[in-house]
Design a protein around this motif. Sequence first.
Motif, PDB file in Angstrom:
ATOM      1  N   GLY A   1       0.827  -1.210   0.000  1.00  0.00           N
ATOM      2  CA  GLY A   1       0.000   0.000   0.000  1.00  0.00           C
ATOM      3  C   GLY A   1       0.857   1.254   0.000  1.00  0.00           C
ATOM      4  O   GLY A   1       0.613   2.200  -0.765  1.00  0.00           O
ATOM      5  N   ALA A   2       1.889   1.257   0.860  1.00  0.00           N
ATOM      6  CA  ALA A   2       2.756   2.440   0.965  1.00  0.00           C
ATOM      7  C   ALA A   2       3.537   2.646  -0.328  1.00  0.00           C
ATOM      8  O   ALA A   2       3.687   3.774  -0.799  1.00  0.00           O
ATOM      9  N   GLY A   3       4.010   1.554  -0.926  1.00  0.00           N
ATOM     10  CA  GLY A   3       4.776   1.652  -2.172  1.00  0.00           C
ATOM     11  C   GLY A   3       3.945   2.292  -3.271  1.00  0.00           C
ATOM     12  O   GLY A   3       4.390   3.237  -3.934  1.00  0.00           O
ATOM     13  N   VAL A   4       2.712   1.788  -3.431  1.00  0.00           N
ATOM     14  CA  VAL A   4       1.837   2.335  -4.472  1.00  0.00           C
ATOM     15  C   VAL A   4       1.484   3.787  -4.140  1.00  0.00           C
ATOM     16  O   VAL A   4       1.531   4.668  -5.011  1.00  0.00           O
ATOM     17  N   ALA A   5       1.166   4.046  -2.867  1.00  0.00           N
ATOM     18  CA  ALA A   5       0.763   5.402  -2.465  1.00  0.00           C
ATOM     19  C   ALA A   5       1.887   6.400  -2.733  1.00  0.00           C
ATOM     20  O   ALA A   5       1.653   7.477  -3.285  1.00  0.00           O
ATOM     21  N   ILE A   6       3.113   6.036  -2.368  1.00  0.00           N
ATOM     22  CA  ILE A   6       4.228   6.965  -2.552  1.00  0.00           C
ATOM     23  C   ILE A   6       4.520   7.168  -4.035  1.00  0.00           C
ATOM     24  O   ILE A   6       4.722   8.289  -4.501  1.00  0.00           O
ATOM     25  N   ALA A   7       4.481   6.066  -4.807  1.00  0.00           N
ATOM     26  CA  ALA A   7       4.730   6.183  -6.246  1.00  0.00           C
ATOM     27  C   ALA A   7       3.705   7.111  -6.900  1.00  0.00           C
ATOM     28  O   ALA A   7       4.060   7.998  -7.689  1.00  0.00           O
ATOM     29  N   LEU A   8       2.431   6.937  -6.538  1.00  0.00           N
ATOM     30  CA  LEU A   8       1.387   7.784  -7.136  1.00  0.00           C
ATOM     31  C   LEU A   8       1.497   9.224  -6.650  1.00  0.00           C
ATOM     32  O   LEU A   8       1.260  10.161  -7.410  1.00  0.00           O
ATOM     33  N   ALA A   9       1.841   9.404  -5.377  1.00  0.00           N
ATOM     34  CA  ALA A   9       1.966  10.767  -4.841  1.00  0.00           C
ATOM     35  C   ALA A   9       3.125  11.498  -5.515  1.00  0.00           C
ATOM     36  O   ALA A   9       3.003  12.664  -5.882  1.00  0.00           O
TER      37      ALA A   9
ATOM     38  N   ARG B   1      -4.620  15.134 -11.919  1.00  0.00           N
ATOM     39  CA  ARG B   1      -6.016  15.348 -12.298  1.00  0.00           C
ATOM     40  C   ARG B   1      -6.739  14.030 -12.532  1.00  0.00           C
ATOM     41  O   ARG B   1      -7.900  13.875 -12.180  1.00  0.00           O
ATOM     42  N   TYR B   2      -6.028  13.068 -13.136  1.00  0.00           N
ATOM     43  CA  TYR B   2      -6.681  11.795 -13.432  1.00  0.00           C
ATOM     44  C   TYR B   2      -6.683  10.850 -12.235  1.00  0.00           C
ATOM     45  O   TYR B   2      -7.578  10.022 -12.094  1.00  0.00           O
ATOM     46  N   VAL B   3      -5.701  10.956 -11.367  1.00  0.00           N
ATOM     47  CA  VAL B   3      -5.596  10.021 -10.248  1.00  0.00           C
ATOM     48  C   VAL B   3      -6.479  10.423  -9.064  1.00  0.00           C
ATOM     49  O   VAL B   3      -7.131   9.585  -8.444  1.00  0.00           O
ATOM     50  N   SER B   4      -6.533  11.742  -8.780  1.00  0.00           N
ATOM     51  CA  SER B   4      -7.179  12.151  -7.526  1.00  0.00           C
ATOM     52  C   SER B   4      -8.656  11.754  -7.390  1.00  0.00           C
ATOM     53  O   SER B   4      -9.064  11.407  -6.277  1.00  0.00           O
TER      54      SER B   4
ATOM     55  N   VAL C   1     -12.593   8.677  -4.202  1.00  0.00           N
ATOM     56  CA  VAL C   1     -13.634   7.647  -4.157  1.00  0.00           C
ATOM     57  C   VAL C   1     -13.208   6.511  -3.228  1.00  0.00           C
ATOM     58  O   VAL C   1     -13.972   6.038  -2.392  1.00  0.00           O
ATOM     59  N   LEU C   2     -11.930   6.124  -3.352  1.00  0.00           N
ATOM     60  CA  LEU C   2     -11.419   5.051  -2.506  1.00  0.00           C
ATOM     61  C   LEU C   2     -11.489   5.451  -1.037  1.00  0.00           C
ATOM     62  O   LEU C   2     -11.767   4.629  -0.166  1.00  0.00           O
ATOM     63  N   ASN C   3     -11.267   6.728  -0.775  1.00  0.00           N
ATOM     64  CA  ASN C   3     -11.260   7.184   0.604  1.00  0.00           C
ATOM     65  C   ASN C   3     -12.657   7.232   1.207  1.00  0.00           C
ATOM     66  O   ASN C   3     -12.867   6.828   2.340  1.00  0.00           O
ATOM     67  N   VAL C   4     -13.642   7.730   0.436  1.00  0.00           N
ATOM     68  CA  VAL C   4     -14.977   7.869   1.012  1.00  0.00           C
ATOM     69  C   VAL C   4     -15.710   6.530   1.090  1.00  0.00           C
ATOM     70  O   VAL C   4     -16.633   6.374   1.878  1.00  0.00           O
TER      71      VAL C   4
ATOM     72  N   PHE D   1      -4.682   5.387   1.426  1.00  0.00           N
ATOM     73  CA  PHE D   1      -5.087   6.785   1.366  1.00  0.00           C
ATOM     74  C   PHE D   1      -4.335   7.742   2.289  1.00  0.00           C
ATOM     75  O   PHE D   1      -3.845   8.774   1.829  1.00  0.00           O
ATOM     76  N   PRO D   2      -4.232   7.431   3.597  1.00  0.00           N
ATOM     77  CA  PRO D   2      -3.506   8.399   4.447  1.00  0.00           C
ATOM     78  C   PRO D   2      -2.069   8.629   3.991  1.00  0.00           C
ATOM     79  O   PRO D   2      -1.558   9.752   4.100  1.00  0.00           O
ATOM     80  N   ILE D   3      -1.438   7.589   3.458  1.00  0.00           N
ATOM     81  CA  ILE D   3      -0.044   7.743   3.010  1.00  0.00           C
ATOM     82  C   ILE D   3       0.006   8.591   1.747  1.00  0.00           C
ATOM     83  O   ILE D   3       0.809   9.503   1.611  1.00  0.00           O
ATOM     84  N   PHE D   4      -0.912   8.305   0.833  1.00  0.00           N
ATOM     85  CA  PHE D   4      -0.972   9.056  -0.427  1.00  0.00           C
ATOM     86  C   PHE D   4      -1.184  10.543  -0.164  1.00  0.00           C
ATOM     87  O   PHE D   4      -0.438  11.396  -0.641  1.00  0.00           O
ATOM     88  N   VAL D   5      -2.211  10.849   0.637  1.00  0.00           N
ATOM     89  CA  VAL D   5      -2.566  12.255   0.876  1.00  0.00           C
ATOM     90  C   VAL D   5      -1.446  12.992   1.601  1.00  0.00           C
ATOM     91  O   VAL D   5      -1.063  14.100   1.206  1.00  0.00           O
ATOM     92  N   ASN D   6      -0.885  12.384   2.631  1.00  0.00           N
ATOM     93  CA  ASN D   6       0.175  13.063   3.382  1.00  0.00           C
ATOM     94  C   ASN D   6       1.420  13.290   2.531  1.00  0.00           C
ATOM     95  O   ASN D   6       2.023  14.352   2.581  1.00  0.00           O
ATOM     96  N   THR D   7       1.791  12.274   1.753  1.00  0.00           N
ATOM     97  CA  THR D   7       2.988  12.417   0.921  1.00  0.00           C
ATOM     98  C   THR D   7       2.776  13.507  -0.125  1.00  0.00           C
ATOM     99  O   THR D   7       3.637  14.364  -0.331  1.00  0.00           O
ATOM    100  N   LEU D   8       1.598  13.487  -0.756  1.00  0.00           N
ATOM    101  CA  LEU D   8       1.322  14.486  -1.795  1.00  0.00           C
ATOM    102  C   LEU D   8       1.289  15.891  -1.200  1.00  0.00           C
ATOM    103  O   LEU D   8       1.866  16.822  -1.761  1.00  0.00           O
ATOM    104  N   THR D   9       0.629  16.041  -0.043  1.00  0.00           N
ATOM    105  CA  THR D   9       0.581  17.359   0.608  1.00  0.00           C
ATOM    106  C   THR D   9       1.993  17.840   0.931  1.00  0.00           C
ATOM    107  O   THR D   9       2.333  18.996   0.715  1.00  0.00           O
ATOM    108  N   GLY D  10       2.814  16.917   1.440  1.00  0.00           N
ATOM    109  CA  GLY D  10       4.193  17.269   1.777  1.00  0.00           C
ATOM    110  C   GLY D  10       4.976  17.716   0.554  1.00  0.00           C
ATOM    111  O   GLY D  10       5.685  18.724   0.590  1.00  0.00           O
TER     112      GLY D  10
END
Lengths: 265, 279
Positions: B80-88, B99-102, B107-110, B141-150
């Motif tokens: 999960g972390a690997g995919v999240a970081i790669a996408l972020a 634009r295409y990923v978010s 949806v995955l988050n809600v 999700f939490p990893i994706f969002v935090n990494t992207l925000t950072g």
Amino acid sequence: MNTMQSSAQAATAARRGIVIEGRDVGKSFGGGSVIALEGASFSVKAGSFVSLVGPSGCGKSTLLRLIAGLIDRTSGQLTVHGRDVKGPHSDVGMMFQRATLLEWRTAIENVLLPVELQRTVTAADRARATELLAMVGLKDFAFSFPSQLSGGMQQRVALARLLQTGADILLLDEPFGALDEFTRERLNIELMRIVGEVGATTLFVTHNILEAIFLADEVMVMTPRPGRLARMVHVPFARPRTPELTLTPEFNALVAEVRDILGTH
Amino acid sequence: MHEPRDFLFWPARVLPHLALLVALLGLWEWAVASGSVDTIMVPRPSAIMAAIFELYVTKGSIYQHFFITLAEAVFGFLIGAGVAIALAVSSSLSENFERYVSPYAVVLNVTPGIALTPIIIAWFGYGMGSKIALAAVICFFPIFVNTLTGLRQTDPDREELFRSFGASRRQVFTQLRVPAALPLMFAGLKIGLTTALIGAVVAEFAQATAGVGVLMSRFSFALDMASSLATLLSMTLIGLLLFYTMEFLDDRVVFWRRDARMSAVSRARARAWASGAEK
């Protein structure tokens, strides 16, 4: 042909001892709707200390960024060492109001950053960094992290980093503006000494008239909206200068002159 | 942080906590012994102790399940972390990509991740595969969002500084953006690791052949509440193990956010510098 011409220009500029020359330099944003700077013509002699003084919005910072090549001018001509300014170049180094150090690097690693971004760091670079930290009075803080240093010390690191670039033109954008009065005064005096030691040409942006005159050989007085270069005022006082200078009638006559230029435009 | 000599006074800090714990357990024991609480539904603390002793010491039957659940949570987290970081990272580099990923990420988050359990079990079977998959999905999700925000936090002054030093885009990314993003990224990883454990255990509750989740279900169905609670302890232990591993890594990697570590790193760098200068 072109290169021959520009090297010829460079040679003439060097003979006259001019390192930065601007003719009718202008910068507007938003397709000409906001004019930040207009018709600035000036020249800066090698090794001189020039203050840029004026109220907010007079284009001081814009002019500095134009000289650094960080933004492109929209009109006029601008040369550094006789070469046309197109994009960032290594002849100049910048310093900002915020120290902008990297908090995950020690003081000395921050000083070495500009070298690291260009090439492999050598033993000579390391020696130079140590020497520069000593010059700014931080010999014992080489391995401290930025958050372990005071605001004034962080700016000293930023100054050492700027000198490490080897740039002979220093562009300082209110470098001590965020510091308290006492620290600022002390750092200003040290700045004069250090700049004198390395023999760099310095452009120093400030909105403090006293500071501008005290430090400089020439003061560029700028007026706002649109930013214009009103006058160059020559500061004749000998160096080294001490804070007592600011109490003399001659000094205060210059202050009055600069105030007058700012007030009447 | 604590001074080293504080260590000598640790009993003074620990004893009140121990006293409170003993008092609470005593109260519980007394309530059950007095007959006001059903002993089948709520076993005595002493009965739980006995179950713990049996599961963890005499039979030792818990360990196989313990390591299976631990492995599911850890592997799920790594995927999960690997995919999240790669996408972020990709999203931070390309606005189009983001634009295409978010929309999918949102949806995955809600969608409650846990609700995917039956589908994931149908796809990946009763074994460890489905547990790893669910853990991976819900920690994403939490990893994706935090990494992207950072990675998106930009400091115009520092970017300008890098440009004035002639830094390439790649250098701005690796030397400025990534280190600046690390504190937030690690905050995301910490949440993600805990979430991954929840995913693994929930999938085990649903359908599994091994793991502490299925073991606990079995004990509860048999109304062996003491053993069920004893099994719950193993989940707490896994949780603690994972939590402190992340804390340790956070401490090492994001050292500049911790005063005590910063001083240690500062000394280490000074030594490294000195030995480098000798060469």
